[in-house]
Write an enzyme that holds these catalytic residues in place. Structure first.
Site, PDB file in Angstrom:
ATOM      1  N   ILE A   1       0.845  -1.206   0.000  1.00  0.00           N
ATOM      2  CA  ILE A   1       0.000   0.000   0.000  1.00  0.00           C
ATOM      3  C   ILE A   1       0.878   1.252   0.000  1.00  0.00           C
ATOM      4  O   ILE A   1       0.618   2.206  -0.740  1.00  0.00           O
ATOM      5  CB  ILE A   1      -0.979  -0.012   1.195  1.00  0.00           C
ATOM      6  CG1 ILE A   1      -1.901  -1.233   1.090  1.00  0.00           C
ATOM      7  CG2 ILE A   1      -1.801   1.278   1.224  1.00  0.00           C
ATOM      8  CD1 ILE A   1      -2.820  -1.457   2.286  1.00  0.00           C
TER       9      ILE A   1
ATOM     10  N   ASP B   1      11.138   2.652   5.777  1.00  0.00           N
ATOM     11  CA  ASP B   1      10.767   1.230   5.726  1.00  0.00           C
ATOM     12  C   ASP B   1      11.913   0.402   6.299  1.00  0.00           C
ATOM     13  O   ASP B   1      13.082   0.707   6.037  1.00  0.00           O
ATOM     14  CB  ASP B   1      10.490   0.809   4.267  1.00  0.00           C
ATOM     15  CG  ASP B   1       9.582  -0.406   4.196  1.00  0.00           C
ATOM     16  OD1 ASP B   1       9.978  -1.476   4.696  1.00  0.00           O
ATOM     17  OD2 ASP B   1       8.466  -0.292   3.643  1.00  0.00           O
TER      18      ASP B   1
ATOM     19  N   ASP C   1      13.886   1.484  11.165  1.00  0.00           N
ATOM     20  CA  ASP C   1      12.803   0.800  11.855  1.00  0.00           C
ATOM     21  C   ASP C   1      12.110   1.750  12.824  1.00  0.00           C
ATOM     22  O   ASP C   1      12.774   2.377  13.655  1.00  0.00           O
ATOM     23  CB  ASP C   1      13.413  -0.391  12.625  1.00  0.00           C
ATOM     24  CG  ASP C   1      12.348  -1.396  12.986  1.00  0.00           C
ATOM     25  OD1 ASP C   1      11.298  -0.972  13.507  1.00  0.00           O
ATOM     26  OD2 ASP C   1      12.563  -2.592  12.720  1.00  0.00           O
TER      27      ASP C   1
ATOM     28  N   SER D   1      -0.999  -9.614   8.722  1.00  0.00           N
ATOM     29  CA  SER D   1      -1.388 -11.022   8.729  1.00  0.00           C
ATOM     30  C   SER D   1      -1.909 -11.493  10.083  1.00  0.00           C
ATOM     31  O   SER D   1      -1.212 -11.444  11.096  1.00  0.00           O
ATOM     32  CB  SER D   1      -0.242 -11.937   8.279  1.00  0.00           C
ATOM     33  OG  SER D   1      -0.578 -13.280   8.528  1.00  0.00           O
TER      34      SER D   1
ATOM     35  N   TYR E   1      -3.279  -9.609  15.961  1.00  0.00           N
ATOM     36  CA  TYR E   1      -3.161  -8.568  14.928  1.00  0.00           C
ATOM     37  C   TYR E   1      -4.291  -7.551  15.071  1.00  0.00           C
ATOM     38  O   TYR E   1      -4.072  -6.332  15.038  1.00  0.00           O
ATOM     39  CB  TYR E   1      -3.201  -9.208  13.535  1.00  0.00           C
ATOM     40  CG  TYR E   1      -3.247  -8.203  12.405  1.00  0.00           C
ATOM     41  CD1 TYR E   1      -2.108  -7.514  12.020  1.00  0.00           C
ATOM     42  CD2 TYR E   1      -4.441  -7.933  11.737  1.00  0.00           C
ATOM     43  CE1 TYR E   1      -2.153  -6.580  10.993  1.00  0.00           C
ATOM     44  CE2 TYR E   1      -4.504  -7.004  10.717  1.00  0.00           C
ATOM     45  CZ  TYR E   1      -3.351  -6.334  10.340  1.00  0.00           C
ATOM     46  OH  TYR E   1      -3.403  -5.407   9.326  1.00  0.00           O
TER      47      TYR E   1
ATOM     48  N   VAL F   1      -7.503  -5.271   1.434  1.00  0.00           N
ATOM     49  CA  VAL F   1      -6.991  -4.534   0.278  1.00  0.00           C
ATOM     50  C   VAL F   1      -6.237  -5.486  -0.655  1.00  0.00           C
ATOM     51  O   VAL F   1      -5.534  -6.389  -0.197  1.00  0.00           O
ATOM     52  CB  VAL F   1      -6.044  -3.411   0.750  1.00  0.00           C
ATOM     53  CG1 VAL F   1      -5.640  -2.521  -0.416  1.00  0.00           C
ATOM     54  CG2 VAL F   1      -6.712  -2.589   1.849  1.00  0.00           C
TER      55      VAL F   1
ATOM     56  N   ARG G   1     -15.580 -11.602   2.132  1.00  0.00           N
ATOM     57  CA  ARG G   1     -14.795 -10.409   2.448  1.00  0.00           C
ATOM     58  C   ARG G   1     -15.241  -9.264   1.551  1.00  0.00           C
ATOM     59  O   ARG G   1     -15.691  -9.478   0.427  1.00  0.00           O
ATOM     60  CB  ARG G   1     -13.297 -10.673   2.195  1.00  0.00           C
ATOM     61  CG  ARG G   1     -12.651 -11.708   3.111  1.00  0.00           C
ATOM     62  CD  ARG G   1     -12.558 -11.230   4.537  1.00  0.00           C
ATOM     63  NE  ARG G   1     -11.869 -12.152   5.425  1.00  0.00           N
ATOM     64  CZ  ARG G   1     -12.468 -13.140   6.096  1.00  0.00           C
ATOM     65  NH1 ARG G   1     -13.762 -13.360   5.967  1.00  0.00           N
ATOM     66  NH2 ARG G   1     -11.767 -13.911   6.910  1.00  0.00           N
TER      67      ARG G   1
ATOM     68  N   ASP H   1      -9.690 -16.840  12.228  1.00  0.00           N
ATOM     69  CA  ASP H   1     -10.380 -16.322  11.048  1.00  0.00           C
ATOM     70  C   ASP H   1     -11.755 -15.783  11.433  1.00  0.00           C
ATOM     71  O   ASP H   1     -12.367 -16.269  12.357  1.00  0.00           O
ATOM     72  CB  ASP H   1     -10.619 -17.488  10.075  1.00  0.00           C
ATOM     73  CG  ASP H   1     -10.167 -17.149   8.668  1.00  0.00           C
ATOM     74  OD1 ASP H   1      -9.458 -16.139   8.504  1.00  0.00           O
ATOM     75  OD2 ASP H   1     -10.512 -17.911   7.747  1.00  0.00           O
TER      76      ASP H   1
HETATM   77  C1  UD1 Z   1      -7.386  -9.556   7.779  1.00  0.00           C
HETATM   78  C2  UD1 Z   1      -8.278  -8.316   7.792  1.00  0.00           C
HETATM   79  C3  UD1 Z   1      -7.780  -7.301   6.813  1.00  0.00           C
HETATM   80  C4  UD1 Z   1      -6.312  -7.020   7.057  1.00  0.00           C
HETATM   81  C5  UD1 Z   1      -5.517  -8.319   6.916  1.00  0.00           C
HETATM   82  C6  UD1 Z   1      -4.039  -8.089   7.170  1.00  0.00           C
HETATM   83  C7  UD1 Z   1     -10.526  -9.149   8.311  1.00  0.00           C
HETATM   84  C8  UD1 Z   1     -11.893  -9.312   7.804  1.00  0.00           C
HETATM   85  N1  UD1 Z   1      -9.637  -8.670   7.442  1.00  0.00           N
HETATM   86  O1  UD1 Z   1      -7.557 -10.193   6.571  1.00  0.00           O
HETATM   87  O2  UD1 Z   1      -8.515  -6.093   6.938  1.00  0.00           O
HETATM   88  O3  UD1 Z   1      -5.844  -6.108   6.131  1.00  0.00           O
HETATM   89  O4  UD1 Z   1      -6.008  -9.215   7.885  1.00  0.00           O
HETATM   90  O5  UD1 Z   1      -3.308  -9.220   6.974  1.00  0.00           O
HETATM   91  O6  UD1 Z   1     -10.227  -9.381   9.463  1.00  0.00           O
HETATM   92  N2  UD1 Z   1      -7.508 -17.975   2.785  1.00  0.00           N
HETATM   93  C9  UD1 Z   1      -7.611 -19.156   2.072  1.00  0.00           C
HETATM   94  N3  UD1 Z   1      -6.494 -19.619   1.446  1.00  0.00           N
HETATM   95  C10 UD1 Z   1      -5.290 -18.996   1.509  1.00  0.00           C
HETATM   96  C11 UD1 Z   1      -5.187 -17.802   2.245  1.00  0.00           C
HETATM   97  C12 UD1 Z   1      -6.330 -17.300   2.882  1.00  0.00           C
HETATM   98  O7  UD1 Z   1      -8.679 -19.757   1.986  1.00  0.00           O
HETATM   99  O8  UD1 Z   1      -4.319 -19.499   0.911  1.00  0.00           O
HETATM  100  C13 UD1 Z   1      -8.727 -17.441   3.431  1.00  0.00           C
HETATM  101  C14 UD1 Z   1      -8.548 -17.113   4.906  1.00  0.00           C
HETATM  102  O9  UD1 Z   1      -8.751 -18.248   5.717  1.00  0.00           O
HETATM  103  C15 UD1 Z   1      -9.623 -16.042   5.094  1.00  0.00           C
HETATM  104  C16 UD1 Z   1      -9.661 -15.337   3.719  1.00  0.00           C
HETATM  105  O10 UD1 Z   1      -9.063 -16.218   2.804  1.00  0.00           O
HETATM  106  O11 UD1 Z   1     -10.875 -16.629   5.340  1.00  0.00           O
HETATM  107  C17 UD1 Z   1      -8.906 -14.027   3.708  1.00  0.00           C
HETATM  108  O12 UD1 Z   1      -7.619 -14.245   4.299  1.00  0.00           O
HETATM  109  P1  UD1 Z   1      -6.463 -13.157   4.250  1.00  0.00           P
HETATM  110  O13 UD1 Z   1      -6.241 -12.692   2.875  1.00  0.00           O
HETATM  111  O14 UD1 Z   1      -5.309 -13.686   5.020  1.00  0.00           O
HETATM  112  O15 UD1 Z   1      -7.085 -11.905   5.007  1.00  0.00           O
HETATM  113  P2  UD1 Z   1      -7.929 -11.735   6.381  1.00  0.00           P
HETATM  114  O16 UD1 Z   1      -7.366 -12.557   7.459  1.00  0.00           O
HETATM  115  O17 UD1 Z   1      -9.382 -11.772   6.074  1.00  0.00           O
END
Ligand code: UD1
Length: 324
Positions: A13, A32, A55, A80, A143, A173, A211, A275
């Site tokens: 971002i 950074d 840092d 994450s 987180y 994002v 999402r 999750d």
């Molecule tokens: C969360 C936050 C988001 C933040 C991010 C930072 C929420 C709703 N969102 O994202 O605002 O910016 O953390 O890291 O809390 N998944 C799979 N397969 C994969 C990877 C992920 O199925 O290989 C699934 C995850 O289990 C989850 C979804 O995809 O259900 C999104 O995961 P991810 O992209 O890691 O983001 P969030 O944890 O939702």
């Protein structure tokens, strides 16, 4: 012309923000620690920005970064949910301690406003959708706790010291330059890059979780609006920044099959710890106070993102071909 500090400038971002600021003729400094960011993200603008490799957990680095700055766009974070579950202390140090250092330095330097990258994870599994800023936060992962704590510090510095701060709760994002190569990478970056390689992505759970995926250009726009919105409407406030549309992972997979040409199926694995099930934003607050409106919808954002990863892939193939 104003002077902007982008923290986390080498990240996904931060680097998108920096490119937009440079395009608008603004003066840009970035900081950074290159822990999850990459210098390559700054390649085209390296000559037009000032870069501090450092840092923000170190107070002196934060002070150096904030000196002479008008607006701080605080994007630096250790993202994450699962990473924070595995290592909560790093999440605390990088997301809370570093944020406090930025606020202290911004206050000391007389910065006009700090805009903070907050997270939709603050809402947790609230059953009511869409999620509105007035809802009581209910963070689940370390987180989410860390990101919410940063927001509370933002509000405190406004209330106690009169430092103007705005928190933007980003909803999932995605877009060009999101790192696809870490086990902690976000879902769209992972899915797109594996499907372009012809490999099956893994869906954690039944794929019916949803999402509010938000294309990065919308987030960039929201940050710039948050810098300039009138203080009576924006200072000390928290706003959702999202598309306002809820997409399941199964739908993501089907759409990506169309866009990438991947013909196989997905693997389904166990649900991920920490999750949340559904996420959808009410974006009326940002609309009213900042003039925010998502200009790029999910499908168009996904098209642009797939095109970018495709180009990267063919770029590395031609580099390999030249090298051999
Ligand atoms: C969360 C936050 C988001 C933040 C991010 C930072 C929420 C709703 N969102 O994202 O605002 O910016 O953390 O890291 O809390 N998944 C799979 N397969 C994969 C990877 C992920 O199925 O290989 C699934 C995850 O289990 C989850 C979804 O995809 O259900 C999104 O995961 P991810 O992209 O890691 O983001 P969030 O944890 O939702």
């Amino acid at each position: 012309m104003s002077r902007y500090l982008v923290t986390g400038i080498a990240g996904f971002i931060g680097s998108n923000l920096a490119r937009q600021l440079v395009a608008r003729g603004e003066q840009v400094r970035g900081v950074d620690n290159l822990s999850t960011g990459h210098r390559a993200n700054l390649e085209e603008i390296a000559g037009q920005i000032e870069f501090i490799a450092g840092d923000l957990k170190d107070a002196d680095t934060a002070a150096q970064a904030c000196a002479g700055i008008d607006y701080v766009l605080h994007q630096a974070a250790l993202p994450s949910v699962p990473r924070s579950v595995a290592d909560p202390r790093s999440s605390h140090d990088n997301n809370i301690t570093a944020t406090l250092n930025v606020l202290l330095a911004a206050r000391a330097a007389g910065v006009k406003r700090v805009v903070y990258a907050a997270s939709s994870s603050a809402y947790g599994n609230t059953p009511t959708l869409p999620k509105h800023e007035s809802m009581r936060p209910n963070p689940i992962s370390p987180y989410a706790v860390a990101k919410l704590t940063g927001e509370l510090y933002m509000q405190s510095f406004w209330r106690v010291y009169g430092l103007e701060t705005v928190s933007l709760r980003y909803f999932n994002v995605f877009g060009p330059r999101q790192d696809a190569n870490s086990q902690y990478s976000a879902v769209l970056a992972k899915f797109i890059s594996s499907m372009l390689r012809g490999e099956a992505p893994t869906i954690f759970g039944d794929g019916e979780q949803s999402r509010d995926f938000t294309y990065v250009d919308n987030v960039v726009e929201a940050n710039l609006q948050a810098c300039h919105a009138p203080a009576e409407r924006a200072a000390g406030e928290v706003f959702n920044v999202a598309t306002g549309e809820r997409i399941t992972l199964n739908h993501v997979f089907a759409t990506l099959k169309e866009l990438t040409g991947y013909a196989g199926s997905a693997h389904y694995g166990p649900e991920r710890a920490g999750d949340i099930k559904h996420s959808l934003a009410d974006i009326s607050g940002a609309r009213a106070a900042l003039g925010y409106a998502p200009r790029v919808d999910f499908k168009e954002g996904l098209r642009r993102t797939v095109a970018w990863y495709r180009e990267q892939g063919s770029g590395s193939e031609s580099r390999r071909a030249r090298a051999s």
